[in-house]
Design a protein around this motif. Structure first.
Motif, PDB file in Angstrom:
ATOM      1  N   ALA A   2       0.806  -1.046  -0.080  1.00 24.46           N
ATOM      2  CA  ALA A   2       0.035   0.122   0.018  1.00 24.46           C
ATOM      3  C   ALA A   2       0.776   1.379   0.052  1.00 24.46           C
ATOM      4  N   ALA A   3       1.921   1.226   0.655  1.00 25.60           N
ATOM      5  CA  ALA A   3       3.062   2.420   0.939  1.00 25.60           C
ATOM      6  C   ALA A   3       3.633   2.713  -0.496  1.00 25.60           C
ATOM      7  N   LYS A   4       3.966   1.772  -1.419  1.00 21.54           N
ATOM      8  CA  LYS A   4       4.330   1.837  -2.748  1.00 21.54           C
ATOM      9  C   LYS A   4       3.453   2.371  -3.621  1.00 21.54           C
ATOM     10  N   VAL A  18       7.684  16.298  -3.255  1.00 18.49           N
ATOM     11  CA  VAL A  18       8.876  16.057  -2.259  1.00 18.49           C
ATOM     12  C   VAL A  18       8.642  15.131  -1.035  1.00 18.49           C
ATOM     13  N   PHE A  19       9.503  14.144  -0.915  1.00 16.51           N
ATOM     14  CA  PHE A  19       9.210  13.315   0.510  1.00 16.51           C
ATOM     15  C   PHE A  19      10.353  13.775   1.368  1.00 16.51           C
ATOM     16  N   SER A  20       9.685  14.221   2.309  1.00 18.37           N
ATOM     17  CA  SER A  20      10.561  15.062   3.419  1.00 18.37           C
ATOM     18  C   SER A  20      10.368  14.644   4.963  1.00 18.37           C
ATOM     19  N   LYS A  21      11.123  15.040   5.825  1.00 19.90           N
ATOM     20  CA  LYS A  21      10.949  15.041   7.221  1.00 19.90           C
ATOM     21  C   LYS A  21      10.935  16.593   7.795  1.00 19.90           C
ATOM     22  N   ASP A  50       1.330   8.170   9.455  1.00 20.07           N
ATOM     23  CA  ASP A  50       1.227   6.999  10.184  1.00 20.07           C
ATOM     24  C   ASP A  50       2.323   6.169   9.131  1.00 20.07           C
ATOM     25  N   ASP A  51       2.020   6.239   8.015  1.00 20.92           N
ATOM     26  CA  ASP A  51       2.667   5.092   7.066  1.00 20.92           C
ATOM     27  C   ASP A  51       4.132   5.585   6.570  1.00 20.92           C
ATOM     28  N   GLY A  52       4.819   6.803   7.152  1.00 20.15           N
ATOM     29  CA  GLY A  52       5.947   7.381   6.736  1.00 20.15           C
ATOM     30  C   GLY A  52       6.940   6.632   6.564  1.00 20.15           C
ATOM     31  N   ALA A  53       7.211   5.598   7.494  1.00 17.55           N
ATOM     32  CA  ALA A  53       8.366   4.576   7.489  1.00 17.55           C
ATOM     33  C   ALA A  53       8.270   3.675   6.286  1.00 17.55           C
ATOM     34  N   ALA A  54       7.021   3.298   6.318  1.00 21.21           N
ATOM     35  CA  ALA A  54       6.727   2.306   5.036  1.00 21.21           C
ATOM     36  C   ALA A  54       7.046   3.023   3.744  1.00 21.21           C
ATOM     37  N   ILE A  55       6.431   4.214   3.578  1.00 24.22           N
ATOM     38  CA  ILE A  55       6.668   5.080   2.404  1.00 24.22           C
ATOM     39  C   ILE A  55       8.188   5.062   2.116  1.00 24.22           C
ATOM     40  N   GLN A  56       9.028   5.294   2.982  1.00 22.87           N
ATOM     41  CA  GLN A  56      10.220   5.491   2.978  1.00 22.87           C
ATOM     42  C   GLN A  56      11.058   4.238   2.548  1.00 22.87           C
ATOM     43  N   ASP A  57      10.537   3.194   3.038  1.00 20.99           N
ATOM     44  CA  ASP A  57      11.097   1.844   2.572  1.00 20.99           C
ATOM     45  C   ASP A  57      10.744   1.576   1.223  1.00 20.99           C
ATOM     46  N   ALA A  58       9.458   2.063   0.741  1.00 13.15           N
ATOM     47  CA  ALA A  58       9.045   1.838  -0.729  1.00 13.15           C
ATOM     48  C   ALA A  58       9.772   2.777  -1.359  1.00 13.15           C
ATOM     49  N   LEU A  59      10.090   3.956  -1.244  1.00  8.53           N
ATOM     50  CA  LEU A  59      10.952   4.843  -1.935  1.00  8.53           C
ATOM     51  C   LEU A  59      12.361   4.288  -2.073  1.00  8.53           C
ATOM     52  N   GLU A  60      12.876   3.736  -0.936  1.00 10.20           N
ATOM     53  CA  GLU A  60      14.257   3.205  -1.152  1.00 10.20           C
ATOM     54  C   GLU A  60      14.170   2.031  -2.237  1.00 10.20           C
ATOM     55  N   MET A  62      12.058   1.855  -4.862  1.00 10.66           N
ATOM     56  CA  MET A  62      11.991   2.291  -6.055  1.00 10.66           C
ATOM     57  C   MET A  62      13.172   3.060  -6.451  1.00 10.66           C
ATOM     58  N   THR A  63      14.058   3.879  -5.824  1.00 16.16           N
ATOM     59  CA  THR A  63      15.028   4.770  -6.157  1.00 16.16           C
ATOM     60  C   THR A  63      16.343   4.527  -5.820  1.00 16.16           C
ATOM     61  N   ASN A  64      16.468   3.431  -4.766  1.00 15.95           N
ATOM     62  CA  ASN A  64      17.720   3.348  -4.245  1.00 15.95           C
ATOM     63  C   ASN A  64      18.174   4.211  -3.254  1.00 15.95           C
ATOM     64  N   GLN A  65      17.495   5.160  -2.793  1.00 15.25           N
ATOM     65  CA  GLN A  65      17.760   6.276  -2.069  1.00 15.25           C
ATOM     66  C   GLN A  65      16.997   6.296  -0.876  1.00 15.25           C
ATOM     67  N   ARG A  66      17.412   6.103   0.306  1.00 16.91           N
ATOM     68  CA  ARG A  66      16.931   6.100   1.403  1.00 16.91           C
ATOM     69  C   ARG A  66      16.527   7.497   2.294  1.00 16.91           C
ATOM     70  N   SER A  67      17.558   8.300   2.018  1.00 19.29           N
ATOM     71  CA  SER A  67      17.710   9.621   2.644  1.00 19.29           C
ATOM     72  C   SER A  67      16.345  10.333   2.098  1.00 19.29           C
ATOM     73  N   VAL A  68      15.999  11.461   2.961  1.00 18.67           N
ATOM     74  CA  VAL A  68      15.326  12.508   2.369  1.00 18.67           C
ATOM     75  C   VAL A  68      16.214  13.807   2.596  1.00 18.67           C
ATOM     76  N   PRO A  69      15.682  14.970   1.669  1.00 23.12           N
ATOM     77  CA  PRO A  69      14.432  14.873   0.772  1.00 23.12           C
ATOM     78  C   PRO A  69      14.706  13.964  -0.325  1.00 23.12           C
ATOM     79  N   ASN A  70      13.659  13.484  -0.952  1.00 18.49           N
ATOM     80  CA  ASN A  70      13.479  12.723  -2.067  1.00 18.49           C
ATOM     81  C   ASN A  70      12.624  13.311  -3.286  1.00 18.49           C
ATOM     82  N   VAL A  71      13.086  13.837  -3.950  1.00 15.43           N
ATOM     83  CA  VAL A  71      12.776  14.809  -5.077  1.00 15.43           C
ATOM     84  C   VAL A  71      12.375  14.128  -6.388  1.00 15.43           C
ATOM     85  N   PHE A  72      11.086  14.455  -6.724  1.00 15.25           N
ATOM     86  CA  PHE A  72      10.481  14.053  -8.175  1.00 15.25           C
ATOM     87  C   PHE A  72       9.899  15.107  -8.690  1.00 15.25           C
ATOM     88  N   ILE A  73      10.449  15.377 -10.202  1.00 12.90           N
ATOM     89  CA  ILE A  73       9.970  16.662 -10.896  1.00 12.90           C
ATOM     90  C   ILE A  73       9.571  15.783 -12.289  1.00 12.90           C
TER      91      ILE A  73
END
Length: 101
Positions: A2-4, A18-21, A50-60, A62-73
């Motif tokens: 669901a997070a992905k 922008v996926f941020s903290k 609530d699902d921030g950690a799961a979204i961060q895992d999904a982004l990693e 998808m993109t091989n990047q775990r850190s934030v910000p994770n930016v898409f344009i």
């Protein structure tokens, strides 16, 4: 899974995402730069949902990047703050192509 799906929906439906903290200084720098360029990105603060950690895992995944910000344009993965700052001269063009400027 669901997070992905949620992450992909955010990317697909926003010219700039922008996926941020909220406490992250690099995230603040990214948001400032986009704001200076007159862009209103879709920002999700992963530490405030609530699902921030799961979204961060999904982004990693998808993109091989775990850190934030994770930016898409324009649905393309740009990277983090240093990647975005490094593309400063190309940003007006990228944002215009994405329909964000």
């Amino acid at each position: 899974m669901a997070a992905k799906t949620k992450a992909q929906d955010i990317i697909d439906n926003n010219a700039v995402a922008v996926f941020s903290k909220s406490y992250c200084p690099y995230c603040k720098s990214t948001k400032s730069l986009l704001s200076e360029m007159g862009v209103k990105p879709y920002i999700i603060e992963l530490d405030q949902v609530d699902d921030g950690a799961a979204i961060q895992d999904a982004l990693e995944e998808m993109t091989n990047q775990r850190s934030v910000p994770n930016v898409f344009i324009g649905q393309k993965h740009i990277g983090g703050n240093s990647d975005l700052q490094g593309k400063k001269s190309q940003l007006p063009q990228l944002l215009k192509a994405a329909g964000a400027a």
